[in-house]
Design a protein around this motif. Structure first.
Motif, PDB file in Angstrom:
ATOM      1  N   TYR A  95       0.883  -0.742  -0.071  1.00 25.78           N
ATOM      2  CA  TYR A  95       0.431   0.102  -0.176  1.00 25.78           C
ATOM      3  C   TYR A  95       1.110   1.542  -0.309  1.00 25.78           C
ATOM      4  O   TYR A  95       0.543   2.681  -0.627  1.00 25.78           O
ATOM      5  CB  TYR A  95      -1.005  -0.145   1.130  1.00 25.78           C
ATOM      6  N   GLU A 102       0.625   6.793  -6.691  1.00 26.82           N
ATOM      7  CA  GLU A 102      -1.013   7.447  -6.978  1.00 26.82           C
ATOM      8  C   GLU A 102      -0.289   9.047  -7.010  1.00 26.82           C
ATOM      9  O   GLU A 102      -0.542   9.625  -7.764  1.00 26.82           O
ATOM     10  CB  GLU A 102      -1.625   7.146  -6.034  1.00 26.82           C
ATOM     11  N   TYR A 107      -0.347   6.630 -12.038  1.00 25.16           N
ATOM     12  CA  TYR A 107      -2.063   6.031 -12.866  1.00 25.16           C
ATOM     13  C   TYR A 107      -2.693   7.055 -13.723  1.00 25.16           C
ATOM     14  O   TYR A 107      -3.684   6.403 -14.002  1.00 25.16           O
ATOM     15  CB  TYR A 107      -2.719   5.340 -11.230  1.00 25.16           C
ATOM     16  N   THR A 111      -8.622   6.365 -11.200  1.00 30.67           N
ATOM     17  CA  THR A 111      -9.276   5.350  -9.569  1.00 30.67           C
ATOM     18  C   THR A 111      -8.121   4.040  -9.173  1.00 30.67           C
ATOM     19  O   THR A 111      -7.983   2.832  -9.774  1.00 30.67           O
ATOM     20  CB  THR A 111     -10.713   5.125  -9.629  1.00 30.67           C
ATOM     21  N   VAL A 112      -7.888   3.830  -8.047  1.00 32.14           N
ATOM     22  CA  VAL A 112      -6.823   3.366  -7.780  1.00 32.14           C
ATOM     23  C   VAL A 112      -7.502   2.239  -6.488  1.00 32.14           C
ATOM     24  O   VAL A 112      -8.219   2.323  -5.859  1.00 32.14           O
ATOM     25  CB  VAL A 112      -5.617   4.087  -6.271  1.00 32.14           C
ATOM     26  N   GLN A 113      -7.402   1.323  -7.593  1.00 27.46           N
ATOM     27  CA  GLN A 113      -8.163   0.442  -6.697  1.00 27.46           C
ATOM     28  C   GLN A 113      -7.818  -1.411  -5.636  1.00 27.46           C
ATOM     29  O   GLN A 113      -6.837  -1.309  -6.564  1.00 27.46           O
ATOM     30  CB  GLN A 113      -9.684  -0.311  -7.515  1.00 27.46           C
ATOM     31  N   VAL A 114      -8.367  -1.874  -4.749  1.00 28.32           N
ATOM     32  CA  VAL A 114      -7.701  -2.848  -4.765  1.00 28.32           C
ATOM     33  C   VAL A 114      -7.101  -3.772  -5.912  1.00 28.32           C
ATOM     34  O   VAL A 114      -5.843  -4.750  -6.164  1.00 28.32           O
ATOM     35  CB  VAL A 114      -8.492  -4.281  -3.845  1.00 28.32           C
ATOM     36  N   HIS A 117      -4.527  -2.603  -8.917  1.00 23.73           N
ATOM     37  CA  HIS A 117      -3.510  -2.491  -8.583  1.00 23.73           C
ATOM     38  C   HIS A 117      -2.881  -2.780  -6.788  1.00 23.73           C
ATOM     39  O   HIS A 117      -1.478  -3.115  -7.288  1.00 23.73           O
ATOM     40  CB  HIS A 117      -3.640  -0.759  -7.455  1.00 23.73           C
ATOM     41  N   THR A 119      -3.446  -5.838  -6.246  1.00 25.06           N
ATOM     42  CA  THR A 119      -3.084  -7.452  -7.242  1.00 25.06           C
ATOM     43  C   THR A 119      -1.876  -7.125  -8.155  1.00 25.06           C
ATOM     44  O   THR A 119      -1.287  -8.262  -8.529  1.00 25.06           O
ATOM     45  CB  THR A 119      -4.594  -8.168  -7.903  1.00 25.06           C
ATOM     46  N   PRO A 151      -6.432  -9.984  -0.792  1.00 29.20           N
ATOM     47  CA  PRO A 151      -6.053  -9.434  -2.534  1.00 29.20           C
ATOM     48  C   PRO A 151      -5.000 -10.697  -1.821  1.00 29.20           C
ATOM     49  O   PRO A 151      -4.764 -10.936  -3.556  1.00 29.20           O
ATOM     50  CB  PRO A 151      -5.336  -8.094  -1.319  1.00 29.20           C
TER      51      PRO A 151
END
Length: 544
Positions: A95, A102, A107, A111-114, A117, A119, A151
């Motif tokens: 993280y 970010e 990016y 939108t930064v997501q699990v 991004h 994985t 994750p």
């Protein structure tokens, strides 16, 4: 391309995924394959460097200065392959790196997501630095179903699809508990655990079933039927009498054969296990016994000194001796009514390990004094060496106020904060205001030993490299005062600025080191200082 083996655990924690990974790596290595083992840690700390030993156990340090999970110690001890920074990653580190990207705009406004991004970052970690390897074993910490590990499980699912059939194997560890009231082993927890991980898209190929009772064939068949694996893939794993028997036990249970079968590798050579049978022969058929007193501050949790314990065992293996370890709380020696003699007199050797903070320090100093005055073999590691120097300054050199700035301001800083040192990356600078995490003198550093010293005789060389983890250092300005009292600085950094080793030539065996030799000891290659320490303790045992 390297094949991947993913190791997960279910039902409860502490089922031995680390030992499973290390043992499987050792078995594949014994067949001639090149193996690397990695650890995914789901917790949000960037690394375990600032975590309490009571919560995490020891912090294992690699040659390149990574503070990692203690399981990497198992990996190194069982395979002899040195771990790297790239072999341990936490959710916190993942993280942190994603947020940094970010903030830089890497990016491109997404939108930064699990997914994808987080994985993707996990997959990048798994796939990095694997050239020339046959197998990469990836252990996922925690228990399937934990929110933190989701994750990582998703990344495994994606990797299995990305790499294709025949390139990955999933090994899942479970518990088959014995219910004494019913007089039965229960397979339902295993069924639930496999159903849980399968619902996340990862169907286990091999099940390692931990149990304190033998697993009957009927139960193996039941597990196979309900968990969608062949019976041969249900590997029983009874509690081992010694951790170094685990590779032999798992091979007898068919673990490595089954993993290779799933990969479709039919022509692998049989494993060469002679060195493991030799280790167990030395453990089972010892010639002598010796008792070592470890005077520390975290002794209620043996995992806080995991590598230290194993290195003492390795010293016993080198001498074909059984080592009994007495864990002694240093704080007990600080009470007014403490009977130091009664506690330490039965010991054939005294070891004061590393640690942080003032608690227990006076008790450690008392243990050093006892060992010095009684001629008992003494081994001080990191803080243990510093306490040996403070003891000599106070009780021999007449410097009553001798102390360390780690415990507060002092007029006589025999030990002080190290503010500058040379590293492979260049000059490193620190201050009292620097963050605690990742800012110590970490990793392997060279040292030069005096030609006529005891440590040079133990090592068989005057040039060594050892792993460090400390931010305080013995003050070289006190060298003359201490050497006049017989405490010789027999190992120094190559520039002559940082004391690395002290010893007493007039003592049967009295050595303090600033580094952590336990981190480089292996059962088939015991560290020379631990072999020498146990050898000296054996001599002491014959005198009493």
């Amino acid at each position: 391309m390297a094949r991947f083996i993913f190791v997960t655990g279910g039902v409860v924690s502490s089922l031995g995924k680390g030992l499973l990974s290390a043992s499987l790596g050792a078995l594949l290595q014994a067949r001639g394959f090149k193996v690397r083992i990695r650890k995914f840690d789901p917790y949000l700390n960037v690394d375990p460097g600032t975590m309490s030993p009571y919560q995490h156990g020891e912090v294992y340090v690699t040659d390149d200065g990574a503070e990692t999970d203690l399981d990497l110690g198992h990996y190194e001890r069982f395979t002899g392959v040195s771990a790297h920074q790239s072999d341990n990653v936490t959710s916190g580190r993942i993280y942190r790196d994603i947020i940094a990207r970010e903030r830089r705009g890497d990016y491109l406004g997404a939108t930064v997501q699990v997914i994808p991004h987080v994985t993707n970052a996990i997959k990048e970690f798994a796939l990095s630095d694997i050239d020339g390897l046959d197998f990469v074993i990836c252990e996922v910490g925690g228990t399937v179903g934990d929110i933190e590990s989701l994750p990582f499980i998703e990344a495994i699912r994606q990797l299995r699809n990305d790499l294709g059939r025949g390139q990955t194997v999933s090994v899942h560890t479970t518990l088959v508990p014995w219910i004494a009231a019913a007089g039965e082993l229960k397979t339902k927890p295993t069924q639930h655990s496999v159903r849980e991980i399968a619902s996340l898209g990862v169907q286990p190929d091999v099940l390692l079933c931990r149990s304190e009772k033998p697993l009957p064939e009927a139960e193996r068949q039941k597990i196979a039927q309900f968990c969608n694996v062949p019976v041969s893939a249900v590997i029983p794993a009874l509690d081992a009498r010694n951790i170094y028997d685990v590779p032999l036990q798992y091979h007898a249970g068919g673990l490595d054969d089954e993993v290779l079968r799933v990969f479709g590798i039919e022509d692998a050579p049989a494993p060469e296990l002679d060195r493991w049978t030799e280790i167990m022969d030395r453990i089972d058929h010892y010639d002598s016994e010796v008792t070592i007193g470890v005077v520390g501050k975290y002794v209620v949790l043996p995992d806080a000194y995991k590598s230290l314990r194993e290195a003492l065992v390795h010293g016993g293996i080198a001498n074909r001796a059984k080592v009994h370890i007495q864990w002694l709380d240093a704080e007990l020696f600080e009470n007014d009514d403490a009977d130091v003699v009664a506690e330490l007199e039965p010991m054939h050797g005294i070891l004061v390990p590393g640690g942080f903070g003032e608690r227990g320090s006076e008790g450690k100093i008392a243990a050093v004094k006892f060992a010095r005055e009684r001629g008992i073999p003494f081994f001080g590691i990191c803080l243990g060496m510093q306490m040996a120097c403070i003891e000599a300054a106070r009780n021999q050199a007449g410097i009553a106020a001798a102390s360390t700035t780690e415990f507060g301001e002092t007029a006589e800083p025999v030990v002080g904060l190290i503010t500058e040192w040379m590293s492979p990356e260049g000059l490193q600078k620190r201050s009292a205001d620097t963050d605690l995490g990742g800012t110590m003198r970490l990793g392997s550093y060279d040292a030069k030993l005096s030609h006529n010293s005891k440590v040079a005789a133990e090592y068989g060389t005057t040039d060594i490299s050892e792993r460090h983890r400390h931010r305080y250092e013995v003050n070289v300005h006190y060298r003359d005062a201490l050497e006049q009292q017989g405490l010789i600085f027999s190992g120094m950094s190559p520039d002559g600025e940082l004391p690395e080793i002290v010893e007493r030539p007039d003592h049967p065996w009295f050595i303090g080191v600033q580094f952590h030799p336990e981190l480089k000891s292996r059962p088939f290659d015991p560290h020379p200082l631990f072999a020498g320490f146990i050898g000296a303790a054996l001599q002491q045992s014959r005198l009493v």
